[in-house]
Enzyme design. Sequence first.
Site, PDB file in Angstrom:
ATOM      1  N   THR A 136     -27.540  13.436 -30.185  1.00  0.00           N
ATOM      2  CA  THR A 136     -26.284  14.072 -30.594  1.00  0.00           C
ATOM      3  C   THR A 136     -26.496  15.479 -31.157  1.00  0.00           C
ATOM      4  O   THR A 136     -27.567  15.781 -31.699  1.00  0.00           O
ATOM      5  CB  THR A 136     -25.604  13.194 -31.673  1.00  0.00           C
ATOM      6  OG1 THR A 136     -24.543  13.928 -32.263  1.00  0.00           O
ATOM      7  CG2 THR A 136     -26.561  12.805 -32.792  1.00  0.00           C
ATOM      8  N   ASP A 137     -25.443  16.302 -31.101  1.00  0.00           N
ATOM      9  CA  ASP A 137     -25.502  17.629 -31.727  1.00  0.00           C
ATOM     10  C   ASP A 137     -25.487  17.536 -33.253  1.00  0.00           C
ATOM     11  O   ASP A 137     -25.805  18.500 -33.941  1.00  0.00           O
ATOM     12  CB  ASP A 137     -24.336  18.517 -31.244  1.00  0.00           C
ATOM     13  CG  ASP A 137     -22.946  17.952 -31.518  1.00  0.00           C
ATOM     14  OD1 ASP A 137     -22.831  16.833 -32.073  1.00  0.00           O
ATOM     15  OD2 ASP A 137     -21.952  18.637 -31.182  1.00  0.00           O
ATOM     16  N   GLU A 138     -25.136  16.339 -33.778  1.00  0.00           N
ATOM     17  CA  GLU A 138     -25.017  16.218 -35.236  1.00  0.00           C
ATOM     18  C   GLU A 138     -26.366  16.354 -35.942  1.00  0.00           C
ATOM     19  O   GLU A 138     -26.410  16.607 -37.145  1.00  0.00           O
ATOM     20  CB  GLU A 138     -24.337  14.895 -35.610  1.00  0.00           C
ATOM     21  CG  GLU A 138     -22.942  14.803 -35.018  1.00  0.00           C
ATOM     22  CD  GLU A 138     -22.081  13.705 -35.619  1.00  0.00           C
ATOM     23  OE1 GLU A 138     -22.320  13.329 -36.778  1.00  0.00           O
ATOM     24  OE2 GLU A 138     -21.178  13.235 -34.910  1.00  0.00           O
ATOM     25  N   TYR A 162     -25.901   8.534 -40.233  1.00  0.00           N
ATOM     26  CA  TYR A 162     -25.933   8.445 -38.761  1.00  0.00           C
ATOM     27  C   TYR A 162     -26.798   9.552 -38.169  1.00  0.00           C
ATOM     28  O   TYR A 162     -27.738   9.288 -37.410  1.00  0.00           O
ATOM     29  CB  TYR A 162     -24.513   8.539 -38.190  1.00  0.00           C
ATOM     30  CG  TYR A 162     -24.483   8.848 -36.698  1.00  0.00           C
ATOM     31  CD1 TYR A 162     -24.959   7.925 -35.769  1.00  0.00           C
ATOM     32  CD2 TYR A 162     -23.992  10.071 -36.216  1.00  0.00           C
ATOM     33  CE1 TYR A 162     -24.955   8.213 -34.393  1.00  0.00           C
ATOM     34  CE2 TYR A 162     -23.983  10.362 -34.856  1.00  0.00           C
ATOM     35  CZ  TYR A 162     -24.462   9.432 -33.947  1.00  0.00           C
ATOM     36  OH  TYR A 162     -24.467   9.726 -32.603  1.00  0.00           O
ATOM     37  N   LYS A 166     -30.397   9.416 -36.106  1.00  0.00           N
ATOM     38  CA  LYS A 166     -30.573   9.946 -34.746  1.00  0.00           C
ATOM     39  C   LYS A 166     -31.675  11.015 -34.751  1.00  0.00           C
ATOM     40  O   LYS A 166     -32.473  11.093 -33.814  1.00  0.00           O
ATOM     41  CB  LYS A 166     -29.269  10.541 -34.214  1.00  0.00           C
ATOM     42  CG  LYS A 166     -28.175   9.527 -33.906  1.00  0.00           C
ATOM     43  CD  LYS A 166     -28.529   8.518 -32.826  1.00  0.00           C
ATOM     44  CE  LYS A 166     -28.622   9.125 -31.434  1.00  0.00           C
ATOM     45  NZ  LYS A 166     -28.788   8.091 -30.388  1.00  0.00           N
TER      46      LYS A 166
HETATM   47  N1  LIG Z   1     -19.696   9.147 -28.673  1.00  0.00           N
HETATM   48  C1  LIG Z   1     -20.085  10.396 -28.852  1.00  0.00           C
HETATM   49  O1  LIG Z   1     -19.258  11.306 -28.933  1.00  0.00           O
HETATM   50  C2  LIG Z   1     -21.561  10.732 -28.889  1.00  0.00           C
HETATM   51  C3  LIG Z   1     -21.911  12.084 -29.079  1.00  0.00           C
HETATM   52  C4  LIG Z   1     -23.251  12.413 -29.096  1.00  0.00           C
HETATM   53  C5  LIG Z   1     -24.215  11.441 -28.897  1.00  0.00           C
HETATM   54  N2  LIG Z   1     -23.860  10.141 -28.738  1.00  0.00           N
HETATM   55  C6  LIG Z   1     -24.931   9.134 -28.543  1.00  0.00           C
HETATM   56  O2  LIG Z   1     -24.685   8.493 -27.299  1.00  0.00           O
HETATM   57  C7  LIG Z   1     -25.110   7.126 -27.372  1.00  0.00           C
HETATM   58  C8  LIG Z   1     -23.953   6.221 -26.970  1.00  0.00           C
HETATM   59  O3  LIG Z   1     -22.835   6.463 -27.841  1.00  0.00           O
HETATM   60  P1  LIG Z   1     -21.479   5.651 -27.705  1.00  0.00           P
HETATM   61  O4  LIG Z   1     -20.405   6.487 -28.255  1.00  0.00           O
HETATM   62  O5  LIG Z   1     -21.372   5.105 -26.330  1.00  0.00           O
HETATM   63  O6  LIG Z   1     -21.760   4.459 -28.715  1.00  0.00           O
HETATM   64  P2  LIG Z   1     -21.020   3.048 -28.826  1.00  0.00           P
HETATM   65  O7  LIG Z   1     -21.065   2.708 -30.286  1.00  0.00           O
HETATM   66  O8  LIG Z   1     -19.723   3.058 -28.108  1.00  0.00           O
HETATM   67  O9  LIG Z   1     -21.966   2.056 -28.020  1.00  0.00           O
HETATM   68  C9  LIG Z   1     -23.245   1.682 -28.463  1.00  0.00           C
HETATM   69  C10 LIG Z   1     -23.691   0.478 -27.652  1.00  0.00           C
HETATM   70  O10 LIG Z   1     -25.015   0.122 -28.095  1.00  0.00           O
HETATM   71  C11 LIG Z   1     -25.053  -1.288 -28.285  1.00  0.00           C
HETATM   72  N3  LIG Z   1     -26.062  -1.580 -29.317  1.00  0.00           N
HETATM   73  C12 LIG Z   1     -25.972  -1.290 -30.652  1.00  0.00           C
HETATM   74  N4  LIG Z   1     -27.082  -1.725 -31.276  1.00  0.00           N
HETATM   75  C13 LIG Z   1     -27.873  -2.269 -30.324  1.00  0.00           C
HETATM   76  C14 LIG Z   1     -29.164  -2.871 -30.349  1.00  0.00           C
HETATM   77  N5  LIG Z   1     -29.838  -3.006 -31.503  1.00  0.00           N
HETATM   78  N6  LIG Z   1     -29.696  -3.329 -29.191  1.00  0.00           N
HETATM   79  C15 LIG Z   1     -29.006  -3.207 -28.022  1.00  0.00           C
HETATM   80  N7  LIG Z   1     -27.782  -2.659 -27.946  1.00  0.00           N
HETATM   81  C16 LIG Z   1     -27.231  -2.190 -29.083  1.00  0.00           C
HETATM   82  C17 LIG Z   1     -23.634  -1.681 -28.699  1.00  0.00           C
HETATM   83  O11 LIG Z   1     -23.378  -3.042 -28.463  1.00  0.00           O
HETATM   84  C18 LIG Z   1     -22.805  -0.753 -27.837  1.00  0.00           C
HETATM   85  O12 LIG Z   1     -22.521  -1.337 -26.583  1.00  0.00           O
HETATM   86  C19 LIG Z   1     -25.578   6.905 -28.805  1.00  0.00           C
HETATM   87  O13 LIG Z   1     -26.991   7.015 -28.807  1.00  0.00           O
HETATM   88  C20 LIG Z   1     -24.950   8.034 -29.601  1.00  0.00           C
HETATM   89  O14 LIG Z   1     -25.737   8.394 -30.705  1.00  0.00           O
HETATM   90  C21 LIG Z   1     -22.543   9.771 -28.745  1.00  0.00           C
END
Ligand SMILES: NC(=O)c1ccc[n+]([C@@H]2O[C@H](COP(=O)([O-])OP(=O)(O)OC[C@H]3O[C@@H](n4cnc5c(N)ncnc54)[C@H](O)[C@@H]3O)[C@@H](O)[C@H]2O)c1
Length: 356
Positions: A136-138, A162, A166
Site C-alpha cells: 500500500t501507499d500508506e 495497519y 504492511k
Molecule cells: N483496498 C485498498 O484500497 C488497498 C490499497 C492498497 C493496498 N491494499 C492491499 O491489497 C491487499 C488486498 O486488500 P483488500 O482490500 O482486498 O483486502 P480485504 O480485507 O478485502 O481482503 C483480504 C483477504 O485476505 C483474507 N485473509 C486475511 N487474513 C488471512 C490469513 N491469515 N490467511 C489467509 N487469508 C487471509 C481475508 O479472508 C480476505 O479475503 C492487502 O494486502 C492490502 O494491504 C489494499
Amino acid sequence: MAEKYILVTGGAGFIGANFVLDWLGNESAAIVNLDKLTYAGNLGNLQSVRNDPRHLFVRGDICDPGLVTGLLERHRPSAIVHFAAESHVDRSIHGPEDFVQTNVVGTFRLLEAARAYFSKLSAAEREAFRFLHVSTDEVYGNLGPGDPAFSESSPYAPNSPYSASKAASDHLARAYFHTYGLPIVTTNCSNNYGPYQFPEKLIPVVILNALAVKRLPVYGDGKQVRDWLYVNDHCGAVRLALAKGKLGEVYNVGGSSEQTNITVVEQVCAILDELRPRPSGKHESLIEFVKDRPGHDRRYAIDASKITRELGWKRTESFDSGLRKTVTWYLDNTDWVAAVTSGAYRHWIDTNYAGR
Ligand SMILES: NC(=O)c1ccc[n+]([C@@H]2O[C@H](COP(=O)([O-])OP(=O)(O)OC[C@H]3O[C@@H](n4cnc5c(N)ncnc54)[C@H](O)[C@@H]3O)[C@@H](O)[C@H]2O)c1
C-alpha cells in the site's frame, strides 16, 4: 502434462477476488486460491467461477506453514501473488494484534515456505518463479498539500498499526530478495475502489447508507486527500508486474485521481441523485461530519510514472468513469449486497465449513 498453477493468497477479499476473475479471463494458468475467509473474505465474490476447473479454493491461513508447504508441493505454482492481509485501518486501531499476526507473521511464514520451495525447483523453474507482494501507499506516511507524490524512493513513515504492519511485510519481502535471492516484485498501490468492496470502506459505505437513507459519515473535516485507483486497473498492473517486473524492484500503482473524501462522497451522491433519485431531497443532505480517526493521515498521492515508463502500464478508468461503474455495480447486485449486509454470507461459510 500437469496443469500450470499460480497461488493467490486472499483471493476471496475485495482486490484478490477481482484479481482472480481478471486472471481467469485473461491468462491460461489455473489458480489455487488460499484464503482464511475472515469477515472480509466472501466466496460470493467468486460465484461466477464456482464451476471453473481452473479455480481451486482452499480455506486456510497463510500463517500455517504445513498447509502452505503442502499446497506448494502439490500444485507446484510458477508464482505466488500475495494479497492476504488485514486491511482496514480503523480495525487496526481498535485491535492491532490480528494485523501483526497476518500481515507480518503471515507474510514471513509465506516467504519461508516460498524460499524452501524455490530452493528445490529446477533451474528453469527457478528462472520462471515469482513472488509478487501486494502493498500500500500508506507505508510512506503523510504528505503536506504541496509535497510531491510518493515515489518508489520515498522514505517509509507508517503512521497506523495497519500501515506499520504492511511496512514490516515490505521490508521482509525486500530482505528475502537481497538475502536469499527469492525472486520478489513488490507493488504499492493507492486506494482501490470498485465491485465487491466490503461495506466498511468509504465508497461502499456511502452508496449503501445513501440507499438505506442513513447518515453518510465523513471523518473530521472531510478534506483528507487520497488517490483513487479502479480495482481492475490495479489487477492489470499486478499481472503486468508479474510478467515483466524486474526482480527486487518496487512499482507504485496509482489512479492519478487525487480527491478529498468529501468530494468523493458528493460525487457518489450526485450519481445516485441521477440513477436513484430520492423522492424528497438530495442524497448529500444525509452527509454528517463525525469525529476524525486518531492519527489520520491528511494526504496520500502516488507517482506511478515508473510502472508506466518501464512496464507500459496505464490506467483505463478515470475517477468519473470508474465511480459511475462502481455505483452502478452496487445498484445492480442487490443479492450480493443483501448477503453481505445481513451477514448471510458468514452463516453460509460456517455451514459450509463446519467440521471440515
Ligand atoms: N483496498 C485498498 O484500497 C488497498 C490499497 C492498497 C493496498 N491494499 C492491499 O491489497 C491487499 C488486498 O486488500 P483488500 O482490500 O482486498 O483486502 P480485504 O480485507 O478485502 O481482503 C483480504 C483477504 O485476505 C483474507 N485473509 C486475511 N487474513 C488471512 C490469513 N491469515 N490467511 C489467509 N487469508 C487471509 C481475508 O479472508 C480476505 O479475503 C492487502 O494486502 C492490502 O494491504 C489494499
